[in-house]
Design an enzyme around this catalytic site. Structure first.
Site, PDB file in Angstrom:
ATOM      1  N   TRP A   1      18.591  -1.366 -39.165  1.00 18.79           N
ATOM      2  CA  TRP A   1      19.523  -1.873 -40.183  1.00 18.79           C
ATOM      3  C   TRP A   1      19.183  -1.304 -41.550  1.00 18.79           C
ATOM      4  CZ3 TRP A   1      23.736  -3.088 -38.055  1.00 18.79           C
ATOM      5  CH2 TRP A   1      23.758  -3.708 -36.800  1.00 18.79           C
TER       6      TRP A   1
ATOM      7  N   LYS B   1      24.255 -15.557 -37.300  1.00 21.16           N
ATOM      8  CA  LYS B   1      22.970 -15.868 -36.662  1.00 21.16           C
ATOM      9  C   LYS B   1      22.572 -17.295 -37.041  1.00 21.16           C
ATOM     10  CE  LYS B   1      22.367 -10.990 -37.170  1.00 21.16           C
ATOM     11  NZ  LYS B   1      22.691 -10.490 -35.877  1.00 21.16           N
TER      12      LYS B   1
ATOM     13  N   ASP C   1      18.605  -7.812 -47.340  1.00 23.53           N
ATOM     14  CA  ASP C   1      19.469  -8.131 -46.202  1.00 23.53           C
ATOM     15  C   ASP C   1      18.740  -9.223 -45.428  1.00 23.53           C
ATOM     16  OD1 ASP C   1      20.815  -8.292 -43.819  1.00 23.53           O
ATOM     17  OD2 ASP C   1      20.683  -6.151 -43.319  1.00 23.53           O
TER      18      ASP C   1
HETATM   19  C1  LIG Z   1      19.522  -7.411 -40.210  1.00 27.50           C
HETATM   20  C2  LIG Z   1      20.955  -7.077 -39.966  1.00 27.50           C
HETATM   21  N1  LIG Z   1      21.663  -6.462 -40.918  1.00 27.50           N
HETATM   22  C3  LIG Z   1      22.954  -6.143 -40.734  1.00 27.50           C
HETATM   23  C4  LIG Z   1      23.605  -6.420 -39.557  1.00 27.50           C
HETATM   24  C5  LIG Z   1      25.050  -6.041 -39.393  1.00 27.50           C
HETATM   25  O1  LIG Z   1      25.806  -7.188 -39.548  1.00 27.50           O
HETATM   26  P1  LIG Z   1      27.385  -7.236 -39.358  1.00 27.50           P
HETATM   27  O2  LIG Z   1      27.651  -7.087 -37.909  1.00 27.50           O
HETATM   28  O3  LIG Z   1      27.726  -8.595 -39.912  1.00 27.50           O
HETATM   29  O4  LIG Z   1      27.972  -6.147 -40.171  1.00 27.50           O
HETATM   30  C6  LIG Z   1      22.916  -7.073 -38.529  1.00 27.50           C
HETATM   31  C7  LIG Z   1      23.585  -7.397 -37.265  1.00 27.50           C
HETATM   32  O5  LIG Z   1      23.013  -7.782 -36.291  1.00 27.50           O
HETATM   33  C8  LIG Z   1      21.560  -7.396 -38.742  1.00 27.50           C
HETATM   34  O6  LIG Z   1      20.848  -8.005 -37.784  1.00 27.50           O
END
Ligand SMILES: Cc1ncc(COP(=O)(O)O)c(C=O)c1O
Length: 365
Positions: free
Chosen positions: A106, A200, A176
């Protein structure tokens, strides 16, 4: 009449388990939301009953996370992934750089997106060690003139989590927190911006929570589309356009549930207890189960591990599925096993899974 249903042991990484009492309340209120004669999804987002839901969710989040007056709460759409773009669009000013701490897939995605908007570099990276750890705080390299520094507080795929956060002085710290927000108390004042997709610990997918320090809005870039400016949403209490009303209602109910459970101190202890069921089996298995993350970096939210051979791993995952444990397969990019023990996963689910692990080892050692 309430249906008696068998709830799954849900270890999905997101969307993931929601508290049963929240689902039951939503079910109860679905057809006639608090005497309005319609569901919350059918209310105008400009109506008084919806505004109450909206503002209540904001104030509950402020209360639970102890958000100071310097910061504002926004409800956006586009997932955490859109934040990967909005952050550099708004805050990476011409002539400035931004640094990213690389702790997994991520962070890589956030970094690649930021590269499209300006100059970015790595403040640190644990990629060489296959993202088994979080860098030490004193290893972070960034410049005090930088536009911001970005971290991923919990790495959903590799199963690592920051235990402490750096004090970055005048450099805005952006995090994040998609996969560990609300899992423990945090000092929000350390951060210039926190963002999290809801799916989550916060509720269903569809709403993205942003907690932003107000002064950042004043110096943000302006030559960007209206919907992608934080200031647009800030000026309109996140009601510039139609918000994801049902998701925000569910978020409010999840926040009430978290408060009633005893707040974030209690939730943090409960999360430790849950993770401990599984980590202790791994640690006492004489190498039968091999944890992916280094002990000092492992996550209480996503617990990642392997078995000695791919064959044994397949047998383990197949049997886990048969026994009703859902979502234990590791992320498709790295394989292995992953138990996601988010806030709404009950203690009993982790206990049951730890017993399953012990039994499996006995039969296959
Ligand atoms: C730490 C983290 N950041 C970003 C995301 C991406 O999130 P989204 O699907 O809401 O764009 C996720 C998705 O699992 C994640 O775990």
């Amino acid at each position: 009449m309430k249906l008696q249903v068998q709830r799954a042991y849900n270890f999905n990484a997101g969307p993931s388990a929601l508290p049963l009492s929240v689902l039951e309340k939503a079910q109860e209120e679905l057809i006639d939301f608090r005497g309005t004669g319609m569901s919350v999804m059918e209310l105008s987002h400009r109506s008084r009953p919806y505004e109450e839901v909206h503002n209540q969710a904001i104030s509950s989040l402020r209360e639970l996370l102890n958000i100071p007056d310097t910061h504002e709460v926004l409800f956006l759409q586009g997932g955490a992934s859109l934040q990967f773009s909005m952050i550099p669009m708004n805050f990476l000013q011409a002539g400035k750089k931004a640094s990213y701490v690389m702790t997994g897939s991520w962070s890589e995605k956030a970094f690649s997106e930021a590269k499209l908007f300006g100059e970015v570099y790595h403040a640190a990276s644990t990629k060489e060690g296959n993202y088994r750890s979080i860098p030490k705080l004193d290893e972070l390299k960034y410049d005090k003139e930088d536009a911001y520094i970005h971290i991923t507080s919990n790495n959903t795929i590799y199963g690592t989590q920051w235990k402490d956060f750096p004090d970055t002085g005048d450099v805005p710290l952006i995090a994040d927190m998609s996969s560990d927000i609300l899992s423990k108390p945090i000092d929000v004042s350390k951060f210039a911006l926190i963002y999290a997709g809801a799916q989550k610990n916060l509720g269903p997918s569809g709403v993205t929570v942003v907690i932003i320090r107000k002064d950042l809005l004043e110096t943000a870039n302006t030559n960007i589309p209206t919907m992608l400016k934080y200031s647009t949403h800030s000026k309109n209490n996140s009601l510039y356009n139609t918000p994801p009303t049902f998701g925000i209602y569910m978020l409010g109910e999840v926040l009430n549930w978290a408060r009633d459970l005893g707040g974030l101190e209690t939730i943090a202890k409960r999360n430790e207890e849950k993770a401990n069921y599984i980590y202790s089996v791994i640690d006492n298995s004489n190498g039968f189960y091999i944890g992916h993350a280094n002990q000092d970096s492992r996550s209480l939210m996503n617990l990642t591990f392997n078995l000695k051979t791919p064959e044994l791993e397949k047998k383990f995952l197949d049997l886990a599925k048969q026994e009703g444990f859902v979502g234990v397969n590791g992320h498709r990019s790295i394989g292995g096993c992953r138990v996601s023990a988010y806030n709404a996963v009950p203690v009993e689910a982790c206990q049951a899974f730890s017993e399953f692990m012990i039994q499996f080892q006995k039969e296959n050692n």
